[in-house]
Every structure is written in C-alpha cells, then in structure tokens.
Design an enzyme around this catalytic site. Structure first.
Site, PDB file in Angstrom:
ATOM      1  N   LYS A  13     -58.355  87.136 -25.904  1.00 42.97           N
ATOM      2  CA  LYS A  13     -59.462  88.124 -26.246  1.00 42.97           C
ATOM      3  C   LYS A  13     -60.566  88.206 -24.656  1.00 42.97           C
ATOM      4  CE  LYS A  13     -61.058  86.510 -29.775  1.00 42.97           C
ATOM      5  NZ  LYS A  13     -60.247  85.459 -30.275  1.00 42.97           N
ATOM      6  N   ARG A 125     -54.868  75.960 -21.997  1.00 45.72           N
ATOM      7  CA  ARG A 125     -55.848  76.852 -21.566  1.00 45.72           C
ATOM      8  C   ARG A 125     -56.853  75.846 -20.776  1.00 45.72           C
ATOM      9  NH1 ARG A 125     -58.669  81.341 -25.017  1.00 45.72           N
ATOM     10  NH2 ARG A 125     -59.044  79.437 -26.394  1.00 45.72           N
TER      11      ARG A 125
HETATM   12  P1  AMP Z   1     -63.918  82.098 -29.891  1.00 45.26           P
HETATM   13  O1  AMP Z   1     -64.313  81.435 -28.556  1.00 45.26           O
HETATM   14  O2  AMP Z   1     -64.332  83.508 -30.361  1.00 45.26           O
HETATM   15  O3  AMP Z   1     -62.580  81.709 -30.120  1.00 45.26           O
HETATM   16  O4  AMP Z   1     -65.056  81.282 -30.965  1.00 45.26           O
HETATM   17  C1  AMP Z   1     -65.096  79.993 -31.044  1.00 45.26           C
HETATM   18  C2  AMP Z   1     -65.742  79.550 -32.020  1.00 45.26           C
HETATM   19  O5  AMP Z   1     -66.937  79.987 -32.192  1.00 45.26           O
HETATM   20  C3  AMP Z   1     -65.075  79.818 -33.620  1.00 45.26           C
HETATM   21  O6  AMP Z   1     -63.827  79.029 -33.841  1.00 45.26           O
HETATM   22  C4  AMP Z   1     -66.144  79.956 -34.461  1.00 45.26           C
HETATM   23  O7  AMP Z   1     -66.578  78.412 -34.896  1.00 45.26           O
HETATM   24  C5  AMP Z   1     -67.473  80.195 -33.700  1.00 45.26           C
HETATM   25  N1  AMP Z   1     -67.645  81.750 -33.682  1.00 45.26           N
HETATM   26  C6  AMP Z   1     -67.307  82.697 -32.685  1.00 45.26           C
HETATM   27  N2  AMP Z   1     -67.452  83.930 -33.128  1.00 45.26           N
HETATM   28  C7  AMP Z   1     -67.774  83.949 -34.526  1.00 45.26           C
HETATM   29  C8  AMP Z   1     -68.207  84.867 -35.406  1.00 45.26           C
HETATM   30  N3  AMP Z   1     -68.106  86.102 -35.068  1.00 45.26           N
HETATM   31  N4  AMP Z   1     -68.445  84.633 -36.691  1.00 45.26           N
HETATM   32  C9  AMP Z   1     -68.370  83.017 -37.192  1.00 45.26           C
HETATM   33  N5  AMP Z   1     -68.041  82.156 -36.157  1.00 45.26           N
HETATM   34  C10 AMP Z   1     -68.043  82.526 -34.941  1.00 45.26           C
END
Ligand code: AMP
Length: 213
Positions: A13, A125
């Site tokens: 993403k 990664r």
């Molecule tokens: P990401 O980098 O998008 O994979 O997000 C890493 C972590 O941040 C996730 O595993 C969640 O713990 C938290 N997180 C990020 N975005 C959200 C969201 N929209 N809702 C809830 N938790 C989030």
C-alpha cells in the site's frame, strides 16, 4: 480527489500510495506512519496506541477517526489514504466527514495478494529510518545498493517491529476479518478497482495508469 488503498499489511500500500501521490500531486496519508511516528516521538497518543500496534491489533476507531478528522478538515486537494478506513465504523465516519465538505471518496484501489506471499514479502521488508525519507526496500526484490543503507539518503534500514512473523500473522487475521464488510460496502458504491499482485511483480506507474486513466 480522495483515493483509498485497501490491502493486507505488506501488500504494498505504501509503495502504491507514493506513486499515486506523485501522479495526482496529492498528499499521501498513512495512519500506520502517523502512529509509528507518535510512538517514536513518545507523544501522548503514542502511549495509548503502542500496545495495539505491538500485538497486531487495530487501534480503537475513536482514536483513528480523531486523527483523520484533524487531517481532513483543512484539506483542499484530496488525499491518498493508506491504511484507513479499516473498519465499517471508520468508513462511515469518513463518508460523513467528507459529505460535510461536499466531497466523497472517488476510488478504492484494492491490492490482492496471497497471505503466504505477504508473510514472505513482509519479513524481508526494510524501511529507511530517516523520517524525512521512509523509502521502502525488500531484501528479495528491491535490495539497497549498499547493505542496510538507503539508496536515497544513506539512512540506515530497519525492520518494523510489527513486520516480524508472529505479528504479521495476527495482522493478516485482523485484516481479513475487518476488510470483507468494507470491500462489500464500497463495491455497492461501484468504486472499487482490483489489482492482483505477486511476489515476482513489482507494481509500476503504468499498472496504476490503467486503473485511473
Ligand atoms: P500499517 O502501517 O497500515 O500496516 O498499520 C500498522 C498498524 O497501525 C496496524 O496494524 C494497526 O495497529 C494500526 N493502524 C493503522 N491504521 C489503522 C486504522 N485505520 N485503524 C486501526 N488501526 C490502525
């Protein structure tokens, strides 16, 4: 223009968002990045969310929605939303927030990739630790020229705590449980495009142009 990138953790993403951000000249907003920064800088919100992130769980909707509200209220040009919304409650909150400004979500780009590939890919990664840079590498198919050094800024490369195998599995479980209703919700609005990915294929600007132009 408001574009949402949906995909499991490690599906790419961030990389896709960066390409689209340049293509449309609109800001890329990653809730995951905002939270990691808040934890690293020991902000009050960082203390509240750390335990969720470390365990691969979602941060509560009220906290995430507040962050998004602050980012969107003064936004004029639109955003590439990476990692938000992740629950139906968040999707509905976003819709209401945008409707107040006579705006709407224009497109959902869903990245599809097998879980086994994700686990393999995510474990390899590495990200640049320089916050201004944040370039994403993969030790398998996007290696840095010099081991552990960022090609762009020379910053050292690190593995995210939540990219370790046990946590990835938990994050995937959480993603599958929550993403189904969100995808259904946006499919009803007819704004979802899918891109299938595999380990051997890095997504390119041309792939994205096919979806958007
Ligand atoms: P990401 O980098 O998008 O994979 O997000 C890493 C972590 O941040 C996730 O595993 C969640 O713990 C938290 N997180 C990020 N975005 C959200 C969201 N929209 N809702 C809830 N938790 C989030």
């Amino acid at each position: 223009m408001f574009i949402i990138i949906l995909g499991a953790p490690g599906s790419g993403k961030g990389t896709v968002s960066k390409i689209l951000s340049k293509m449309f000249k609109i800001q890329h907003l990653s809730t995951g990045d905002i939270f990691r920064e808040a934890i690293a800088e020991k902000k009050t919100i960082g203390k509240k969310i750390e335990k969720y992130m470390k365990n691969g769980l979602l941060v509560p909707d009220e906290i995430v929605n507040k962050v998004i509200e602050n980012k969107i209220k003064d936004n004029k040009k639109g955003l590439i939303l990476d990692g938000y919304p992740r629950t139906i409650k968040q999707a509905k909150f976003l819709e209401d927030l945008l409707a107040k400004q006579d705006k709407k979500v224009d497109k959902i780009l869903r990245l599809e990739i097998d879980d086994d590939e994700i686990i393999y890919r995510t474990e390899k990664r590495r990200i640049c630790s320089n916050k201004e840079c944040g370039e994403i590498y993969n030790l398998e198919f996007k290696k840095p020229k010099v081991e552990n050094k960022c090609d762009k800024c020379g910053g050292s490369l690190v593995q995210r705590e939540d990219d370790k195998k046990k946590v990835i599995k938990d994050r995937l479980r959480t993603y599958h449980k929550n993403s189904k209703p969100i995808i259904k919700y946006y499919e009803q609005l007819g704004i979802v495009s899918n891109i299938e990915l595999s380990l051997n294929k890095n997504i390119t600007k041309q792939d994205l142009e096919k979806v958007f132009i």
